[in-house]
Design a protein around this motif. Structure first.
Motif, PDB file in Angstrom:
ATOM      1  N   CYS A 221       2.555  59.101  11.304  1.00 19.85           N
ATOM      2  CA  CYS A 221       1.338  59.447  12.053  1.00 19.85           C
ATOM      3  C   CYS A 221       1.619  60.593  13.027  1.00 19.85           C
ATOM      4  O   CYS A 221       2.747  60.766  13.489  1.00 19.85           O
ATOM      5  N   LYS A 222       0.568  61.328  13.327  1.00 19.63           N
ATOM      6  CA  LYS A 222       0.669  62.341  14.384  1.00 19.63           C
ATOM      7  C   LYS A 222      -0.659  62.374  15.132  1.00 19.63           C
ATOM      8  O   LYS A 222      -1.714  62.055  14.570  1.00 19.63           O
ATOM      9  N   LEU A 223      -0.570  62.754  16.412  1.00 22.35           N
ATOM     10  CA  LEU A 223      -1.779  62.858  17.233  1.00 22.35           C
ATOM     11  C   LEU A 223      -2.386  64.229  16.983  1.00 22.35           C
ATOM     12  O   LEU A 223      -1.722  65.254  17.192  1.00 22.35           O
ATOM     13  N   THR A 224      -3.660  64.242  16.545  1.00 24.48           N
ATOM     14  CA  THR A 224      -4.273  65.546  16.254  1.00 24.48           C
ATOM     15  C   THR A 224      -5.551  65.787  17.050  1.00 24.48           C
ATOM     16  O   THR A 224      -6.096  66.892  17.000  1.00 24.48           O
ATOM     17  N   ALA A 225      -6.067  64.759  17.757  1.00 22.45           N
ATOM     18  CA  ALA A 225      -7.282  64.982  18.558  1.00 22.45           C
ATOM     19  C   ALA A 225      -7.398  63.895  19.618  1.00 22.45           C
ATOM     20  O   ALA A 225      -6.837  62.801  19.468  1.00 22.45           O
ATOM     21  N   VAL A 226      -8.099  64.225  20.703  1.00 19.24           N
ATOM     22  CA  VAL A 226      -8.408  63.215  21.724  1.00 19.24           C
ATOM     23  C   VAL A 226      -9.903  63.295  22.063  1.00 19.24           C
ATOM     24  O   VAL A 226     -10.505  64.371  21.988  1.00 19.24           O
ATOM     25  N   VAL A 227     -10.446  62.132  22.424  1.00 20.07           N
ATOM     26  CA  VAL A 227     -11.874  62.035  22.722  1.00 20.07           C
ATOM     27  C   VAL A 227     -12.002  61.289  24.040  1.00 20.07           C
ATOM     28  O   VAL A 227     -11.491  60.171  24.179  1.00 20.07           O
ATOM     29  N   SER A 228     -12.686  61.919  24.997  1.00 18.87           N
ATOM     30  CA  SER A 228     -12.764  61.300  26.320  1.00 18.87           C
ATOM     31  C   SER A 228     -14.037  61.749  27.035  1.00 18.87           C
ATOM     32  O   SER A 228     -14.574  62.819  26.749  1.00 18.87           O
ATOM     33  N   GLY A 229     -14.479  60.932  28.005  1.00 26.61           N
ATOM     34  CA  GLY A 229     -15.624  61.318  28.829  1.00 26.61           C
ATOM     35  C   GLY A 229     -15.184  62.142  30.044  1.00 26.61           C
ATOM     36  O   GLY A 229     -16.029  62.591  30.819  1.00 26.61           O
ATOM     37  N   ASN A 230     -13.889  62.340  30.213  1.00 24.96           N
ATOM     38  CA  ASN A 230     -13.369  63.074  31.363  1.00 24.96           C
ATOM     39  C   ASN A 230     -12.621  64.310  30.844  1.00 24.96           C
ATOM     40  O   ASN A 230     -11.494  64.212  30.333  1.00 24.96           O
TER      41      ASN A 230
ATOM     42  N   VAL B 216      -7.910  65.544  11.293  1.00 25.17           N
ATOM     43  CA  VAL B 216      -8.110  64.133  11.693  1.00 25.17           C
ATOM     44  C   VAL B 216      -8.496  63.299  10.477  1.00 25.17           C
ATOM     45  O   VAL B 216      -9.514  63.553   9.843  1.00 25.17           O
ATOM     46  N   GLN B 217      -7.662  62.298  10.171  1.00 24.64           N
ATOM     47  CA  GLN B 217      -8.027  61.347   9.102  1.00 24.64           C
ATOM     48  C   GLN B 217      -8.441  59.985   9.675  1.00 24.64           C
ATOM     49  O   GLN B 217      -9.219  59.264   9.083  1.00 24.64           O
ATOM     50  N   VAL B 218      -7.837  59.621  10.837  1.00 21.86           N
ATOM     51  CA  VAL B 218      -8.117  58.297  11.430  1.00 21.86           C
ATOM     52  C   VAL B 218      -8.669  58.469  12.834  1.00 21.86           C
ATOM     53  O   VAL B 218      -8.165  59.294  13.609  1.00 21.86           O
ATOM     54  N   VAL B 219      -9.676  57.662  13.157  1.00 22.38           N
ATOM     55  CA  VAL B 219     -10.165  57.588  14.539  1.00 22.38           C
ATOM     56  C   VAL B 219      -9.765  56.208  15.082  1.00 22.38           C
ATOM     57  O   VAL B 219     -10.090  55.180  14.478  1.00 22.38           O
ATOM     58  N   TYR B 220      -9.029  56.219  16.169  1.00 21.55           N
ATOM     59  CA  TYR B 220      -8.531  54.974  16.790  1.00 21.55           C
ATOM     60  C   TYR B 220      -9.377  54.700  18.027  1.00 21.55           C
ATOM     61  O   TYR B 220      -9.330  55.461  18.998  1.00 21.55           O
ATOM     62  N   ILE B 221     -10.121  53.579  17.999  1.00 18.17           N
ATOM     63  CA  ILE B 221     -11.079  53.287  19.073  1.00 18.17           C
ATOM     64  C   ILE B 221     -10.456  52.357  20.107  1.00 18.17           C
ATOM     65  O   ILE B 221     -10.130  51.198  19.804  1.00 18.17           O
ATOM     66  N   ILE B 222     -10.282  52.884  21.318  1.00 19.67           N
ATOM     67  CA  ILE B 222      -9.649  52.110  22.408  1.00 19.67           C
ATOM     68  C   ILE B 222     -10.616  52.088  23.597  1.00 19.67           C
ATOM     69  O   ILE B 222     -10.269  52.449  24.722  1.00 19.67           O
ATOM     70  N   LEU B 223     -11.837  51.678  23.305  1.00 18.52           N
ATOM     71  CA  LEU B 223     -12.904  51.613  24.318  1.00 18.52           C
ATOM     72  C   LEU B 223     -13.197  50.153  24.647  1.00 18.52           C
ATOM     73  O   LEU B 223     -12.761  49.254  23.920  1.00 18.52           O
ATOM     74  N   PRO B 224     -13.989  49.899  25.709  1.00 17.41           N
ATOM     75  CA  PRO B 224     -14.424  48.517  25.957  1.00 17.41           C
ATOM     76  C   PRO B 224     -15.069  47.906  24.706  1.00 17.41           C
ATOM     77  O   PRO B 224     -15.713  48.608  23.902  1.00 17.41           O
ATOM     78  N   ASN B 225     -14.916  46.594  24.577  1.00 18.93           N
ATOM     79  CA  ASN B 225     -15.256  45.892  23.332  1.00 18.93           C
ATOM     80  C   ASN B 225     -16.679  46.154  22.829  1.00 18.93           C
ATOM     81  O   ASN B 225     -16.905  46.297  21.632  1.00 18.93           O
ATOM     82  N   ALA B 226     -17.638  46.211  23.752  1.00 17.45           N
ATOM     83  CA  ALA B 226     -19.037  46.349  23.331  1.00 17.45           C
ATOM     84  C   ALA B 226     -19.309  47.721  22.713  1.00 17.45           C
ATOM     85  O   ALA B 226     -20.350  47.923  22.088  1.00 17.45           O
TER      86      ALA B 226
ATOM     87  N   VAL C 142      -9.832  57.706  20.713  1.00 19.36           N
ATOM     88  CA  VAL C 142     -11.098  57.683  21.450  1.00 19.36           C
ATOM     89  C   VAL C 142     -10.956  56.734  22.638  1.00 19.36           C
ATOM     90  O   VAL C 142     -10.773  55.528  22.457  1.00 19.36           O
ATOM     91  N   GLY C 143     -11.045  57.299  23.847  1.00 19.50           N
ATOM     92  CA  GLY C 143     -10.899  56.486  25.058  1.00 19.50           C
ATOM     93  C   GLY C 143      -9.497  56.636  25.602  1.00 19.50           C
ATOM     94  O   GLY C 143      -8.542  56.116  25.007  1.00 19.50           O
ATOM     95  N   LEU C 144      -9.364  57.387  26.690  1.00 15.56           N
ATOM     96  CA  LEU C 144      -8.034  57.612  27.270  1.00 15.56           C
ATOM     97  C   LEU C 144      -7.875  56.740  28.502  1.00 15.56           C
ATOM     98  O   LEU C 144      -7.790  57.215  29.627  1.00 15.56           O
ATOM     99  N   GLY C 145      -7.859  55.428  28.283  1.00 17.59           N
ATOM    100  CA  GLY C 145      -7.682  54.479  29.382  1.00 17.59           C
ATOM    101  C   GLY C 145      -6.244  54.021  29.491  1.00 17.59           C
ATOM    102  O   GLY C 145      -5.312  54.675  28.991  1.00 17.59           O
ATOM    103  N   ASP C 146      -6.087  52.892  30.140  1.00 18.39           N
ATOM    104  CA  ASP C 146      -4.755  52.379  30.446  1.00 18.39           C
ATOM    105  C   ASP C 146      -3.915  52.146  29.185  1.00 18.39           C
ATOM    106  O   ASP C 146      -2.776  52.614  29.079  1.00 18.39           O
ATOM    107  N   PHE C 147      -4.478  51.446  28.231  1.00 18.97           N
ATOM    108  CA  PHE C 147      -3.709  51.091  27.036  1.00 18.97           C
ATOM    109  C   PHE C 147      -3.399  52.338  26.189  1.00 18.97           C
ATOM    110  O   PHE C 147      -2.282  52.507  25.699  1.00 18.97           O
ATOM    111  N   ALA C 148      -4.392  53.204  26.059  1.00 19.45           N
ATOM    112  CA  ALA C 148      -4.181  54.411  25.253  1.00 19.45           C
ATOM    113  C   ALA C 148      -3.073  55.271  25.856  1.00 19.45           C
ATOM    114  O   ALA C 148      -2.156  55.718  25.157  1.00 19.45           O
TER     115      ALA C 148
END
Ligand code: NAD
Length: 412
Positions: free
Chosen positions: A101-110, A143-153, A81-87
């Motif tokens: 692990c394997k990548l099975t989904a992406v979540v983005s506002g773009n 999808v078993q895990v959601v990895y959150i890579i968004l701004p902290n808030a 979740v969040g396709l920014g610089d770090f992701a």
């Protein structure tokens, strides 16, 4: 495995007199390789046994240096979740280095970026989500895990959404912007009976793991003190630093963003909790920056260990951590880079540089979480670990605001 004393080479530096460094000696590995070459050249082995036909043959499995990867259909599926610089620059390329692990989904506002990334990594279009339709991920068994890579808030709400969708949650540091938010995240995962882990990659970094092992083995005697800095320049022309400069999205400044590495690693290496903090901080004159830019803080640990740390957005890249003991010092410099960290063991008469086979700390932490899920075990850095750091950072801010030491209550 690779932390064993025999499995890394040492470069020994010789001290002429107390404190004077005069020479750098040779890598042990190079010496051993040289010796092998010499003996095979000077003493050829006499042929014995029947001659071997020069044809391809099958042999038994060699001794494995690493466990084999899991078959793709058995791996844990991750949604990012969040396709920014770090992701995009660190995590997505790393998933191929994991074993489980394997990548099975992406979540983005773009949508366009999400499609491009999904195509590049072979994620089917049905597993590309926007922030608005994320909740339908509940019906995605890949999808078993959601990895959150968004701004902290945003970590709080997205952890809760993911847990309610029945997914385990892997959340970037800092866990959240307040202790109450951390509690809500822990509760949501507990209610959904899903696991929650905070991404403290430093606890999976091989030099830091070696430092922990050396401290446990008494290599530097009794630990008395820790010190370090973590600083970088804030780059306000880059989107990734624009939200970091805003209190409402970042929750805090250099302490929350990068000081947290030394804070968490100090607790990990000391193996105990701070009981009191003191601090001073500085803000920026730039109206675009509403977070603190510089923090100096001290911690007193339960056994009397002291630490002195600094975090800053005002100087060039520096990520150093030192552990001082009665019989020596371990210096990690850099301590928490993505790659290329270094460990020096300093004793009265010598300085040794420990060279460790590079391993990918991101892959290690992701595999650890996957394994925790597969074996139904508590991960090493669960939500409570992230909440503890947020609690200590809040105490550091309070100490800076009031100019007085702040006591930290024991872990509940
Ligand atoms: P980034 O700005 O590059 O990426 C953030 C992503 O969130 C972007 O895709 C952006 O579009 C999206 N986003 C959604 N809503 C947003 C909003 N309201 N404002 C701004 N962006 C929004 O940031 P990053 O450097 O990738 O950091 C993301 C998270 O990862 C942070 O929590 C950070 O602390 C963490 N991080 C961890 C490490 C590490 O080594 N563990 C390194 C870098 C970042």
């Amino acid at each position: 495995m690779f932390l064993n004393d025999d499995s890394f080479s040492r470069r020994k530096f010789v001290l002429a007199s107390a404190g004077g460094l005069i020479g750098a000696a040779v890598g042990a590995g190079a010496g051993e390789a040289g010796a092998q070459t010499t003996s095979s050249a000077s003493a050829p082995v006499a042929a014995s046994g029947p001659a071997q036909e020069p044809r391809a043959i099958g042999r038994p499995m060699p001794e494995l240096e690493n466990p084999l990867p899991m078959a793709p259909d058995q791996r844990i599926g991750w949604a990012i979740v969040g396709l920014g610089d770090f992701a995009i620059n660190q995590i997505l390329p790393t998933i191929g280095d994991t074993r489980m692990c394997k990548l099975t989904a992406v979540v983005s506002g773009n949508a366009e970026k999400a499609r491009t990334i999904a195509q590049a990594y072979g994620v089917p279009s049905r597993s590309v989500y926007s922030y608005d339709d994320f909740d339908r991920i509940r019906d995605n068994p890949d999808v078993q895990v959601v990895y959150i890579i968004l701004p902290n808030a945003l970590h709080r709400d997205w952890t809760i959404r993911a847990a309610r969708a029945g997914k385990h949650v892997f959340c970037e540091k800092p866990m959240a912007v307040s202790v109450d938010d951390c509690k809500a995240m822990i509760d949501a995962c507990r209610t959904a009976r899903r696991k929650l882990m905070v991404a403290y990659r430093a606890q999976f970094e091989p030099h830091i793991m070696l430092a922990k092992q050396m401290i446990g083995e008494g290599k530097i005697g009794t630990v008395r003190s820790l010190a370090g800095e973590h600083g970088r320049m804030l780059e306000l022309d880059k989107p990734r630093d624009q939200w970091r400069a805003r209190q409402e999205l970042a929750g805090g400044g250099s302490l929350y963003d990068i000081g947290i590495y030394n804070l968490n690693t100090a607790r990990f290496l000391a193996g105990e909790e701070p009981v009191e903090v003191t601090a001073t901080l500085r803000n920026s004159d730039d109206p675009r920056v509403t977070v603190e830019t510089n923090v100096d803080w001290t911690m007193r640990f339960a056994s009397g260990i002291r630490s002195t740390f600094n975090s800053s957005y005002g100087y060039q890249n520096n990520k150093r951590l030192q552990v001082m003991g009665t019989e020596g010092t371990i210096e990690l410099d850099p301590a928490t880079e993505y790659y290329g960290n270094r460990l020096l063991l300093k004793k009265e008469q010598a300085v040794e540089q420990r060279e460790i086979r590079p391993t990918n700390q991101f892959a290690a932490e992701m595999d650890h979480f996957a394994e925790s899920i597969l074996q139904d075990r508590q991960p090493k850095t669960p939500g409570e670990e992230g909440m503890r750091d947020v609690q200590i950072m809040q105490a550091i801010y309070q100490a800076a605001r009031t100019g007085r030491p702040v006591e930290i209550p024991p872990r509940g």
